[in-house]
Write a protein that holds these residues in place. Sequence first.
Motif, PDB file in Angstrom:
ATOM      1  N   GLY A  36       0.792  -1.210   0.000  1.00 16.24           N
ATOM      2  CA  GLY A  36       0.000   0.000   0.000  1.00 16.24           C
ATOM      3  C   GLY A  36       0.831   1.270   0.000  1.00 16.24           C
ATOM      4  O   GLY A  36       1.904   1.338  -0.595  1.00 16.24           O
ATOM      5  N   HIS A  37       0.325   2.301   0.683  1.00 13.76           N
ATOM      6  CA  HIS A  37       0.969   3.615   0.712  1.00 13.76           C
ATOM      7  C   HIS A  37       2.363   3.548   1.332  1.00 13.76           C
ATOM      8  O   HIS A  37       3.293   4.231   0.874  1.00 13.76           O
ATOM      9  CB  HIS A  37       0.091   4.597   1.492  1.00 13.76           C
ATOM     10  CG  HIS A  37       0.691   5.965   1.630  1.00 13.76           C
ATOM     11  ND1 HIS A  37       0.773   6.852   0.577  1.00 13.76           N
ATOM     12  CD2 HIS A  37       1.262   6.591   2.714  1.00 13.76           C
ATOM     13  CE1 HIS A  37       1.350   7.966   0.993  1.00 13.76           C
ATOM     14  NE2 HIS A  37       1.653   7.839   2.274  1.00 13.76           N
ATOM     15  N   THR A  38       2.518   2.720   2.366  1.00 16.03           N
ATOM     16  CA  THR A  38       3.820   2.606   3.039  1.00 16.03           C
ATOM     17  C   THR A  38       4.896   2.139   2.069  1.00 16.03           C
ATOM     18  O   THR A  38       5.993   2.707   2.011  1.00 16.03           O
ATOM     19  CB  THR A  38       3.736   1.645   4.235  1.00 16.03           C
ATOM     20  OG1 THR A  38       2.817   2.169   5.196  1.00 16.03           O
ATOM     21  CG2 THR A  38       5.099   1.464   4.894  1.00 16.03           C
ATOM     22  N   ALA A  39       4.594   1.098   1.293  1.00 15.38           N
ATOM     23  CA  ALA A  39       5.567   0.592   0.321  1.00 15.38           C
ATOM     24  C   ALA A  39       5.837   1.613  -0.777  1.00 15.38           C
ATOM     25  O   ALA A  39       6.981   1.772  -1.232  1.00 15.38           O
ATOM     26  CB  ALA A  39       5.070  -0.714  -0.285  1.00 15.38           C
ATOM     27  N   SER A  40       4.790   2.326  -1.210  1.00 15.61           N
ATOM     28  CA  SER A  40       4.960   3.352  -2.246  1.00 15.61           C
ATOM     29  C   SER A  40       5.939   4.426  -1.782  1.00 15.61           C
ATOM     30  O   SER A  40       6.793   4.889  -2.552  1.00 15.61           O
ATOM     31  CB  SER A  40       3.608   3.992  -2.575  1.00 15.61           C
ATOM     32  OG  SER A  40       2.681   3.019  -3.019  1.00 15.61           O
ATOM     33  N   GLU A  41       5.808   4.839  -0.521  1.00 10.99           N
ATOM     34  CA  GLU A  41       6.704   5.845   0.031  1.00 10.99           C
ATOM     35  C   GLU A  41       8.103   5.281   0.259  1.00 10.99           C
ATOM     36  O   GLU A  41       9.109   5.981   0.100  1.00 10.99           O
ATOM     37  CB  GLU A  41       6.135   6.385   1.343  1.00 10.99           C
ATOM     38  CG  GLU A  41       4.880   7.226   1.172  1.00 10.99           C
ATOM     39  CD  GLU A  41       5.135   8.461   0.327  1.00 10.99           C
ATOM     40  OE1 GLU A  41       5.995   9.266   0.717  1.00 10.99           O
ATOM     41  OE2 GLU A  41       4.480   8.599  -0.730  1.00 10.99           O
ATOM     42  N   ALA A  42       8.177   4.001   0.638  1.00 15.10           N
ATOM     43  CA  ALA A  42       9.471   3.382   0.928  1.00 15.10           C
ATOM     44  C   ALA A  42      10.345   3.286  -0.315  1.00 15.10           C
ATOM     45  O   ALA A  42      11.575   3.365  -0.228  1.00 15.10           O
ATOM     46  CB  ALA A  42       9.267   2.005   1.541  1.00 15.10           C
ATOM     47  N   VAL A  43       9.722   3.117  -1.488  1.00 15.20           N
ATOM     48  CA  VAL A  43      10.491   3.069  -2.738  1.00 15.20           C
ATOM     49  C   VAL A  43      11.288   4.364  -2.916  1.00 15.20           C
ATOM     50  O   VAL A  43      12.431   4.348  -3.389  1.00 15.20           O
ATOM     51  CB  VAL A  43       9.550   2.837  -3.946  1.00 15.20           C
ATOM     52  CG1 VAL A  43      10.312   3.001  -5.249  1.00 15.20           C
ATOM     53  CG2 VAL A  43       8.932   1.450  -3.890  1.00 15.20           C
ATOM     54  N   LYS A  44      10.706   5.482  -2.513  1.00 15.63           N
ATOM     55  CA  LYS A  44      11.368   6.779  -2.641  1.00 15.63           C
ATOM     56  C   LYS A  44      12.611   6.880  -1.755  1.00 15.63           C
ATOM     57  O   LYS A  44      13.445   7.771  -1.949  1.00 15.63           O
ATOM     58  CB  LYS A  44      10.405   7.904  -2.288  1.00 15.63           C
ATOM     59  CG  LYS A  44       9.142   7.946  -3.126  1.00 15.63           C
ATOM     60  CD  LYS A  44       8.176   9.013  -2.615  1.00 15.63           C
ATOM     61  CE  LYS A  44       6.852   8.997  -3.369  1.00 15.63           C
ATOM     62  NZ  LYS A  44       5.899  10.001  -2.839  1.00 15.63           N
ATOM     63  N   ASP A  64      -2.206  -3.029  -2.770  1.00 17.37           N
ATOM     64  CA  ASP A  64      -1.019  -3.012  -3.612  1.00 17.37           C
ATOM     65  C   ASP A  64      -0.393  -1.620  -3.613  1.00 17.37           C
ATOM     66  O   ASP A  64      -1.114  -0.615  -3.608  1.00 17.37           O
ATOM     67  CB  ASP A  64      -1.372  -3.402  -5.051  1.00 17.37           C
ATOM     68  CG  ASP A  64      -1.778  -4.862  -5.161  1.00 17.37           C
ATOM     69  OD1 ASP A  64      -1.220  -5.682  -4.413  1.00 17.37           O
ATOM     70  OD2 ASP A  64      -2.651  -5.166  -5.993  1.00 17.37           O
ATOM     71  N   PRO A  65       0.938  -1.551  -3.636  1.00 19.01           N
ATOM     72  CA  PRO A  65       1.592  -0.238  -3.709  1.00 19.01           C
ATOM     73  C   PRO A  65       1.500   0.350  -5.113  1.00 19.01           C
ATOM     74  O   PRO A  65       1.293  -0.368  -6.102  1.00 19.01           O
ATOM     75  CB  PRO A  65       3.044  -0.555  -3.348  1.00 19.01           C
ATOM     76  CG  PRO A  65       3.228  -1.988  -3.741  1.00 19.01           C
ATOM     77  CD  PRO A  65       1.892  -2.650  -3.514  1.00 19.01           C
ATOM     78  N   THR A  66       1.662   1.670  -5.187  1.00 20.82           N
ATOM     79  CA  THR A  66       1.795   2.369  -6.462  1.00 20.82           C
ATOM     80  C   THR A  66       3.269   2.678  -6.661  1.00 20.82           C
ATOM     81  O   THR A  66       3.883   3.350  -5.832  1.00 20.82           O
ATOM     82  CB  THR A  66       0.980   3.675  -6.459  1.00 20.82           C
ATOM     83  OG1 THR A  66      -0.396   3.364  -6.225  1.00 20.82           O
ATOM     84  CG2 THR A  66       1.108   4.387  -7.788  1.00 20.82           C
ATOM     85  N   ILE A  67       3.835   2.154  -7.735  1.00 15.64           N
ATOM     86  CA  ILE A  67       5.275   2.277  -7.948  1.00 15.64           C
ATOM     87  C   ILE A  67       5.587   3.409  -8.918  1.00 15.64           C
ATOM     88  O   ILE A  67       5.003   3.499 -10.002  1.00 15.64           O
ATOM     89  CB  ILE A  67       5.864   0.953  -8.484  1.00 15.64           C
ATOM     90  CG1 ILE A  67       5.534  -0.200  -7.533  1.00 15.64           C
ATOM     91  CG2 ILE A  67       7.366   1.078  -8.686  1.00 15.64           C
ATOM     92  CD1 ILE A  67       6.046  -0.022  -6.131  1.00 15.64           C
ATOM     93  N   ASN A  68       6.519   4.280  -8.543  1.00 16.80           N
ATOM     94  CA  ASN A  68       6.999   5.371  -9.397  1.00 16.80           C
ATOM     95  C   ASN A  68       8.009   4.795 -10.396  1.00 16.80           C
ATOM     96  O   ASN A  68       9.157   4.508 -10.040  1.00 16.80           O
ATOM     97  CB  ASN A  68       7.646   6.449  -8.521  1.00 16.80           C
ATOM     98  CG  ASN A  68       8.037   7.681  -9.321  1.00 16.80           C
ATOM     99  OD1 ASN A  68       8.548   7.578 -10.434  1.00 16.80           O
ATOM    100  ND2 ASN A  68       7.820   8.853  -8.744  1.00 16.80           N
ATOM    101  N   VAL A  69       7.560   4.620 -11.622  1.00 19.24           N
ATOM    102  CA  VAL A  69       8.409   3.993 -12.643  1.00 19.24           C
ATOM    103  C   VAL A  69       9.622   4.861 -12.957  1.00 19.24           C
ATOM    104  O   VAL A  69      10.716   4.344 -13.229  1.00 19.24           O
ATOM    105  CB  VAL A  69       7.589   3.715 -13.918  1.00 19.24           C
ATOM    106  CG1 VAL A  69       8.489   3.145 -15.020  1.00 19.24           C
ATOM    107  CG2 VAL A  69       6.462   2.720 -13.623  1.00 19.24           C
ATOM    108  N   GLY A  70       9.454   6.179 -12.900  1.00 18.43           N
ATOM    109  CA  GLY A  70      10.592   7.062 -13.156  1.00 18.43           C
ATOM    110  C   GLY A  70      11.724   6.810 -12.178  1.00 18.43           C
ATOM    111  O   GLY A  70      12.906   6.757 -12.567  1.00 18.43           O
ATOM    112  N   MET A  76      12.303   4.005 -10.626  1.00 17.23           N
ATOM    113  CA  MET A  76      12.885   2.703 -10.951  1.00 17.23           C
ATOM    114  C   MET A  76      13.886   2.808 -12.091  1.00 17.23           C
ATOM    115  O   MET A  76      14.953   2.196 -12.059  1.00 17.23           O
ATOM    116  CB  MET A  76      11.779   1.703 -11.328  1.00 17.23           C
ATOM    117  CG  MET A  76      10.902   1.260 -10.180  1.00 17.23           C
ATOM    118  SD  MET A  76       9.776  -0.060 -10.672  1.00 17.23           S
ATOM    119  CE  MET A  76      10.935  -1.398 -11.015  1.00 17.23           C
ATOM    120  N   ILE A  77      13.553   3.621 -13.088  1.00 15.82           N
ATOM    121  CA  ILE A  77      14.429   3.752 -14.260  1.00 15.82           C
ATOM    122  C   ILE A  77      15.705   4.516 -13.916  1.00 15.82           C
ATOM    123  O   ILE A  77      16.824   4.042 -14.157  1.00 15.82           O
ATOM    124  CB  ILE A  77      13.682   4.465 -15.408  1.00 15.82           C
ATOM    125  CG1 ILE A  77      12.526   3.583 -15.913  1.00 15.82           C
ATOM    126  CG2 ILE A  77      14.657   4.792 -16.551  1.00 15.82           C
ATOM    127  CD1 ILE A  77      11.615   4.294 -16.900  1.00 15.82           C
TER     128      ILE A  77
END
Length: 323
Positions: free
Chosen positions: A216-224, A242-248, A250-251
Amino acid sequence: MKTVEFEITGKPAEILRAVERPLPEPGPGEVRVKVLASPINPSDIMFVQNLYGIRPQLPSGAGFEGVGIVDKAGEGVSVQPGTRVGFSGVGAWSEYTIAHHRSLIPVPDTMPDEVAAQLFVNPFTAFAMVQESGVQAGQWLMLTACGSAFGKMVIQLCKQKGIQTIGTVRRDDLNEELKALGLTEIINTETENMAARVREITGGAGVSCVLDAVGGHTASEAVKCLGKGGVMLIYGLLSLQDPTINVGLMIFRELTIRGFWLTDWMRRVDSKTRQEVAQNVISMLASGQIQLPVEATYSLDQIVEAVEHSERHGRWGKILVKP
């Protein structure tokens, strides 16, 4: 014998019940274990709700691990009856259960049942995930929901290895205990900006790895919070979102995001690696270098109270079922 079963999947407190069943007989390669104690892990709760990687065959037993005495050995098994072992398999919340001989880990006499009951799921997962993370001494590893039994295990293990840790919490009541275990920095996700705090803590570099159990939101923020070339290992979905992943990200930061499941890891690695992890786990638990606290113990007849307690916020230790 008495055992805990469910006939439909759903909320554990609504469908689990203790029933009488005939004593099971071990087949080739199996043993019958007289269960002494078994923990309630998040994976057990997910299994009962049909949200786990292994699907229940209804009616089904519950509980994935425990400690007990080998009561009877099937054909081709060299483990002697009377041996106290940690074991894994479906149906640990029972007076007797069947386990495959390859899942057995003989435990030293000096290790209490309360510790031996927790020998497999959390310790093996912690050792395996820290190994898979690739984080080295002096680098930063971040874990979400760090107040869990698994989180506490990772914190202590990282301290042993010289790895710096950042843990996220939603309340501050366990902060002193987590710091005492070796957690380097704590972020309260209810009052602080996770990514901003991580940049501040790491001097802008970000962390090498995130171990996420929330989604969820926690994982989405953790990616940052990941630095260049960072890795996120997702091993749970406590939020059921499910988390929302920032593809930018990741790239341009060349990030890796993948799942981790202990069952598959055990199948994937060679026997030497599995034996090394087992020896390390037993050594550190038996010596007291790593603690596995227990908050409460319940009988099979109290299974509803037990699972309700296991899902209570603010727990400081594991909930055990003792037949």
